[in-house]
Motif scaffolding. Sequence first.
Motif, PDB file in Angstrom:
ATOM      1  N   THR A   1       0.817  -1.215   0.000  1.00 21.84           N
ATOM      2  CA  THR A   1       0.000   0.000   0.000  1.00 21.84           C
ATOM      3  C   THR A   1       0.854   1.269   0.000  1.00 21.84           C
ATOM      4  OG1 THR A   1      -0.134   0.164   2.418  1.00 21.84           O
ATOM      5  CG2 THR A   1      -1.761  -1.235   1.318  1.00 21.84           C
ATOM      6  N   ILE A   2       2.167   1.115   0.108  1.00 13.43           N
ATOM      7  CA  ILE A   2       3.067   2.272   0.169  1.00 13.43           C
ATOM      8  C   ILE A   2       3.572   2.602  -1.236  1.00 13.43           C
ATOM      9  CG2 ILE A   2       5.241   3.153   1.127  1.00 13.43           C
ATOM     10  CD1 ILE A   2       4.810   1.320   3.520  1.00 13.43           C
ATOM     11  N   PRO A   3       3.573   3.871  -1.633  1.00 15.40           N
ATOM     12  CA  PRO A   3       4.015   4.259  -2.982  1.00 15.40           C
ATOM     13  C   PRO A   3       5.501   3.978  -3.208  1.00 15.40           C
ATOM     14  CG  PRO A   3       2.817   6.043  -1.906  1.00 15.40           C
ATOM     15  CD  PRO A   3       3.081   5.025  -0.857  1.00 15.40           C
ATOM     16  N   ASP A   4       5.898   3.903  -4.462  1.00 17.25           N
ATOM     17  CA  ASP A   4       7.293   3.713  -4.836  1.00 17.25           C
ATOM     18  C   ASP A   4       8.151   4.864  -4.314  1.00 17.25           C
ATOM     19  OD1 ASP A   4       6.164   1.669  -6.245  1.00 17.25           O
ATOM     20  OD2 ASP A   4       6.722   2.405  -8.235  1.00 17.25           O
ATOM     21  N   ASN A   5       9.397   4.548  -3.963  1.00 16.64           N
ATOM     22  CA  ASN A   5      10.426   5.557  -3.676  1.00 16.64           C
ATOM     23  C   ASN A   5       9.994   6.602  -2.643  1.00 16.64           C
ATOM     24  OD1 ASN A   5      12.015   4.378  -5.802  1.00 16.64           O
ATOM     25  ND2 ASN A   5      10.768   5.526  -7.269  1.00 16.64           N
ATOM     26  N   THR A   6       9.448   6.144  -1.511  1.00 15.79           N
ATOM     27  CA  THR A   6       8.973   7.084  -0.489  1.00 15.79           C
ATOM     28  C   THR A   6       9.662   6.909   0.861  1.00 15.79           C
ATOM     29  OG1 THR A   6       7.166   5.563   0.034  1.00 15.79           O
ATOM     30  CG2 THR A   6       6.676   7.365  -1.482  1.00 15.79           C
ATOM     31  N   ILE A   7      10.387   5.827   1.055  1.00 20.20           N
ATOM     32  CA  ILE A   7      10.964   5.528   2.362  1.00 20.20           C
ATOM     33  C   ILE A   7      12.477   5.801   2.353  1.00 20.20           C
ATOM     34  CG2 ILE A   7      11.305   3.747   4.118  1.00 20.20           C
ATOM     35  CD1 ILE A   7       8.381   4.570   3.652  1.00 20.20           C
ATOM     36  N   ASP A   8      12.966   6.488   3.385  1.00 22.84           N
ATOM     37  CA  ASP A   8      14.385   6.831   3.463  1.00 22.84           C
ATOM     38  C   ASP A   8      15.244   5.686   3.989  1.00 22.84           C
ATOM     39  OD1 ASP A   8      14.612   9.699   2.676  1.00 22.84           O
ATOM     40  OD2 ASP A   8      13.180   9.957   4.299  1.00 22.84           O
ATOM     41  N   CYS A   9      14.711   4.956   4.943  1.00 20.77           N
ATOM     42  CA  CYS A   9      15.528   3.916   5.564  1.00 20.77           C
ATOM     43  C   CYS A   9      14.645   2.814   6.128  1.00 20.77           C
ATOM     44  CB  CYS A   9      16.385   4.512   6.688  1.00 20.77           C
ATOM     45  SG  CYS A   9      17.512   3.353   7.491  1.00 20.77           S
ATOM     46  N   CYS A  10      15.095   1.582   5.981  1.00 18.89           N
ATOM     47  CA  CYS A  10      14.380   0.437   6.558  1.00 18.89           C
ATOM     48  C   CYS A  10      15.371  -0.370   7.390  1.00 18.89           C
ATOM     49  CB  CYS A  10      13.782  -0.429   5.461  1.00 18.89           C
ATOM     50  SG  CYS A  10      12.997  -1.946   6.087  1.00 18.89           S
ATOM     51  N   ILE A  11      15.020  -0.636   8.644  1.00 20.11           N
ATOM     52  CA  ILE A  11      15.847  -1.446   9.538  1.00 20.11           C
ATOM     53  C   ILE A  11      14.954  -2.542  10.112  1.00 20.11           C
ATOM     54  CG2 ILE A  11      17.300  -1.475  11.597  1.00 20.11           C
ATOM     55  CD1 ILE A  11      17.704   1.541  11.214  1.00 20.11           C
ATOM     56  N   THR A  12      15.345  -3.789   9.939  1.00 20.37           N
ATOM     57  CA  THR A  12      14.492  -4.870  10.405  1.00 20.37           C
ATOM     58  C   THR A  12      15.300  -6.083  10.845  1.00 20.37           C
ATOM     59  OG1 THR A  12      12.578  -6.258   9.861  1.00 20.37           O
ATOM     60  CG2 THR A  12      14.201  -5.910   8.119  1.00 20.37           C
ATOM     61  N   SER A  13      14.719  -6.820  11.785  1.00 20.31           N
ATOM     62  CA  SER A  13      15.260  -8.110  12.207  1.00 20.31           C
ATOM     63  C   SER A  13      14.080  -9.068  12.299  1.00 20.31           C
ATOM     64  CB  SER A  13      15.961  -7.991  13.564  1.00 20.31           C
ATOM     65  OG  SER A  13      16.491  -9.238  13.963  1.00 20.31           O
ATOM     66  N   PRO A  14      13.775  -9.746  11.202  1.00 21.56           N
ATOM     67  CA  PRO A  14      12.585 -10.606  11.171  1.00 21.56           C
ATOM     68  C   PRO A  14      12.770 -11.852  12.031  1.00 21.56           C
ATOM     69  CG  PRO A  14      13.900 -10.928   9.197  1.00 21.56           C
ATOM     70  CD  PRO A  14      14.535  -9.788   9.940  1.00 21.56           C
ATOM     71  N   PRO A  15      11.676 -12.550  12.348  1.00 23.28           N
ATOM     72  CA  PRO A  15      11.793 -13.810  13.095  1.00 23.28           C
ATOM     73  C   PRO A  15      12.716 -14.785  12.362  1.00 23.28           C
ATOM     74  CG  PRO A  15       9.492 -13.124  12.927  1.00 23.28           C
ATOM     75  CD  PRO A  15      10.271 -12.225  12.021  1.00 23.28           C
ATOM     76  N   TYR A  16      13.549 -15.475  13.112  1.00 25.35           N
ATOM     77  CA  TYR A  16      14.464 -16.443  12.505  1.00 25.35           C
ATOM     78  C   TYR A  16      13.728 -17.764  12.288  1.00 25.35           C
ATOM     79  CZ  TYR A  16      17.827 -13.016  14.264  1.00 25.35           C
ATOM     80  OH  TYR A  16      18.507 -11.860  14.546  1.00 25.35           O
ATOM     81  N   TRP A  17      14.236 -18.566  11.390  1.00 23.06           N
ATOM     82  CA  TRP A  17      13.524 -19.790  11.037  1.00 23.06           C
ATOM     83  C   TRP A  17      13.657 -20.858  12.125  1.00 23.06           C
ATOM     84  CZ3 TRP A  17      15.194 -24.891   9.508  1.00 23.06           C
ATOM     85  CH2 TRP A  17      14.138 -25.694   9.060  1.00 23.06           C
ATOM     86  N   ASN A  18      12.493 -21.385  12.504  1.00 23.67           N
ATOM     87  CA  ASN A  18      12.426 -22.542  13.397  1.00 23.67           C
ATOM     88  C   ASN A  18      13.027 -22.257  14.779  1.00 23.67           C
ATOM     89  OD1 ASN A  18      11.529 -25.170  13.764  1.00 23.67           O
ATOM     90  ND2 ASN A  18      13.484 -26.080  13.222  1.00 23.67           N
ATOM     91  N   LYS A  19      12.879 -21.004  15.250  1.00 26.63           N
ATOM     92  CA  LYS A  19      13.460 -20.619  16.528  1.00 26.63           C
ATOM     93  C   LYS A  19      12.409 -20.391  17.618  1.00 26.63           C
ATOM     94  CE  LYS A  19      17.914 -20.140  15.461  1.00 26.63           C
ATOM     95  NZ  LYS A  19      19.017 -20.847  16.151  1.00 26.63           N
ATOM     96  N   ARG A  20      11.213 -19.972  17.223  1.00 26.94           N
ATOM     97  CA  ARG A  20      10.176 -19.644  18.194  1.00 26.94           C
ATOM     98  C   ARG A  20       8.847 -20.276  17.761  1.00 26.94           C
ATOM     99  NH1 ARG A  20      14.163 -18.108  20.181  1.00 26.94           N
ATOM    100  NH2 ARG A  20      14.676 -16.088  21.150  1.00 26.94           N
ATOM    101  N   GLN A  21       7.960 -20.452  18.747  1.00 27.92           N
ATOM    102  CA  GLN A  21       6.613 -20.927  18.444  1.00 27.92           C
ATOM    103  C   GLN A  21       5.659 -19.767  18.729  1.00 27.92           C
ATOM    104  OE1 GLN A  21       5.748 -24.126  17.244  1.00 27.92           O
ATOM    105  NE2 GLN A  21       3.812 -23.089  16.842  1.00 27.92           N
ATOM    106  N   TYR A  22       5.189 -19.117  17.666  1.00 25.67           N
ATOM    107  CA  TYR A  22       4.324 -17.947  17.829  1.00 25.67           C
ATOM    108  C   TYR A  22       2.863 -18.376  17.884  1.00 25.67           C
ATOM    109  CZ  TYR A  22       8.614 -15.670  16.377  1.00 25.67           C
ATOM    110  OH  TYR A  22       9.912 -15.268  16.284  1.00 25.67           O
ATOM    111  N   ALA A  23       2.113 -17.754  18.799  1.00 25.75           N
ATOM    112  CA  ALA A  23       0.717 -18.129  19.009  1.00 25.75           C
ATOM    113  C   ALA A  23      -0.128 -17.917  17.764  1.00 25.75           C
ATOM    114  CB  ALA A  23       0.136 -17.329  20.185  1.00 25.75           C
ATOM    115  N   ASN A  24       0.151 -16.834  17.026  1.00 24.55           N
ATOM    116  CA  ASN A  24      -0.660 -16.506  15.857  1.00 24.55           C
ATOM    117  C   ASN A  24       0.007 -16.868  14.532  1.00 24.55           C
ATOM    118  OD1 ASN A  24      -2.738 -15.370  17.462  1.00 24.55           O
ATOM    119  ND2 ASN A  24      -1.501 -13.514  17.716  1.00 24.55           N
ATOM    120  N   GLY A  25       1.016 -17.722  14.590  1.00 25.32           N
ATOM    121  CA  GLY A  25       1.696 -18.129  13.359  1.00 25.32           C
ATOM    122  C   GLY A  25       2.585 -17.016  12.824  1.00 25.32           C
ATOM    123  N   GLY A  26       2.892 -17.088  11.546  1.00 22.69           N
ATOM    124  CA  GLY A  26       3.686 -16.043  10.922  1.00 22.69           C
ATOM    125  C   GLY A  26       5.010 -16.539  10.386  1.00 22.69           C
ATOM    126  N   ILE A  27       5.832 -15.619   9.928  1.00 25.07           N
ATOM    127  CA  ILE A  27       7.124 -15.949   9.346  1.00 25.07           C
ATOM    128  C   ILE A  27       8.019 -16.622  10.382  1.00 25.07           C
ATOM    129  CG2 ILE A  27       9.254 -14.935   8.428  1.00 25.07           C
ATOM    130  CD1 ILE A  27       7.534 -12.822   7.091  1.00 25.07           C
TER     131      ILE A  27
END
Length: 270
Positions: free
Chosen positions: A29-55
Motif C-alpha cells: 500500500t506504500i508508494p514507490d520511492n517514499t521511504i528513506d531507511c528500513c531497519i528490520t530483524s525478522p523472526p528467525y527460522w524454526n526458533k520460536r513458536q508464535y501463538a498466531n503463526g507467521g514468518i
Amino acid sequence: MNDVIKEYIESNIIAPLFLAGNSLEILKTIPDNTIDCCITSPPYWNKRQYANGGIGLEQDYKEYMASLVSIFMEVYRVLKPTGSFWLNIGDSYKDKNLLNIPWRIAIKLTDNGWILRNTVIWNKVKGGLDNSTDKLRNIYEPVFHFVKQSKGYYYDIDSVRNSPKSTKVVNGAVVSATGVSGVRYKRKIELSTELTEEQKINAYAELEKILKQVQCGEISDFRMVIKGAQRTTHSDSEKVSGRAKELREKGFYFLKYNPKGSKPEVTPKS
C-alpha cells in the motif's frame, strides 16, 4: 493506497506511525520511492513458536527464505534511491547442518537488484547458553547494509569517524599520531637500489610535503610505500591495483589518513 499512509506522507509529520498487519500486504500500500531507511530483524527460522503463526514457522527453510525475499523486494520498491536497508538475521540448524540462511538471503537479494555495501558482524560477546558437545558456540549475527544504487545514497561517514590522535613535534621533527616521523622512510630512500636518482629526489620532496600536511592537520597520518622496500598494498599487478602502476612509474606512493579520523569497523561490540 491506504488512506492513513497517504495522509501521513502528505502531511510531512515527523512522528512515529505504527501499522499492524501483514508486512507484505502493508508494504504493497506504500508508494514507490517514499521511504528513506528500513531497519528490520525478522523472526528467525524454526526458533520460536508464535501463538498466531507467521514468518519463521514454515516447514522448510527455503519457503521461509522465499517469504522474506518477497517482502524485501517490496522494501526495494518503496525505498528511495538515496535510501538504505539494514537487515539483521540469524542462522538456524537442520539435522545438525548450519544452513547459512543469512548469506543465502543476501545472495538472493543481490541477484534481484539489491547492492550489498557492508556485512557488519554483531558480536554478542556472551551470547546464549549452548550445551552442545560437538560444536562451538555461535555468538554473532550479520547485519547487512543494502542500497538500490552504487552511488548517491545518503551516508554521513564523517559523523561517525573515530577521532584521530594528535600530531607531535619532537626535537624539531614532525611525528604523526602513530609515531611516523619520516626518518625511517628517508633512510630507505637513501639505501634503495631500485630507485633512480631522479626518483629519490622526487621521493624526498614528496615526503617533505606529506610531513607538512601532517603538521598542518591536512592529514592525520600516512604510510609511504617504496619500491623494493615494502610490500605493496593489495597487489603488484596493475590489473588488480592502481597503486602498482604508480609504484612502477614513480617508485613510491603514499597512503594518507583522513584528518577527521578513521571509519568505524564492521565488527562493533554489543
